[in-house]
Write an enzyme that holds these catalytic residues in place. Structure first.
Site: not given
Ligand code: PAF
Length: 241
Positions: A28, A31-32, A34, A145, A150, A173, A182-183
């Protein structure tokens, strides 16, 4: 756009969605970055789902779980404007039933870089992503990326668990001054926000050295450290090439 909370509601709605189905897992506060994942999924899939879940198991005891920014109303309006079909907002108990938990743990890859600094972080990520994959049964899943380790860990988990899901990694981005979106950028005060551009400047410096012919990874790391150490607000945890 269907917004559901319960797993059964999710499964019923998902069954009505056409394949290929694209999933964008998020925590949640969109931002751009996502939204670029959502747009990529929309362009490649017949229907798209997004999960919004601040996953407690990927936060260490001294990390920012309770402070993590949230704005569900805004998130839903952004996703609706993109034409997303399905949003799942599970409760913690919905994803983590009480009692002894089951974990999904990728070894090796998770033991260095971010994994070395944040014990248990990747185990929390792989466990929740495996649950999200089982709940949504997507054809493709989209990750940024920016969280490079992750992304690689999730690819490896998907391969190792023989999951029939294509992992799509989308480009970073950036803000106009180069800071990756980043949030967590919302935590920064104006002075820190300005200082944070040192990341982009350090990467740019390594890029210039590389373009000038430097191929020694140690020298590239030293070059980045020079830039990072010149920023008084920066504390280096690791630099890797
Ligand atoms: O990158 C994220 O926002 C989180 O690590 C994810 C992949 C949604 C898992 O909670």
């Amino acid at each position: 756009m269907e917004v559901v909370k319960q797993l059964e509601q999710l499964r019923t709605t998902r069954r009505k969605c056409s394949d290929p189905f694209g999933l964008v897992p998020t925590m949640g506060y969109l931002h751009e970055g996502h939204l670029s994942l959502v747009r990529c999924a929309m362009s490649e899939c017949a229907s798209v789902g997004v999960s919004i879940f601040v996953n407690p198991t990927q936060f260490g005891p001294n990390e920012d779980l309770t402070a993590y920014p949230r704005d569900l109303e805004r998130d839903l309006s952004l996703l609706s404007a993109e034409g997303v079909d399905l949003v799942w907002i599970p409760e913690v108990e919905g994803l983590y039933p009480p009692g002894d938990p089951t974990w999904v743990d990728v070894e090796g890859l998770t033991e260095y870089l971010e994994g070395a600094k944040r014990s248990g972080h990747f185990r929390g990520v792989t466990t929740v992503v495996a649950k999200l994959f089982n709940a949504f049964q997507p054809t493709k899943a989209y990750f940024g990326q920016k969280d490079a380790q992750q992304a690689r860990v999730i690819q490896r988990m998907t391969e190792d668990l023989l999951l029939p899901i294509e992992i799509v990694i989308c480009p970073i981005v950036r803000e106009v001054d180069g800071l990756a979106m980043s949030s967590r950028n919302s935590y920064l005060n104006p002075e820190q926000r300005q200082a944070a551009t040192v990341l982009w400047r350090a990467l740019g410096h390594a890029g210039s050295l590389y373009d000038a012919g430097e191929r020694n990874a140690g020298n590239l790391r030293e070059g980045m450290l020079d830039v990072l150490n010149a920023e008084p607000l920066a504390r280096v945890q690791y630099v890797s090439v």
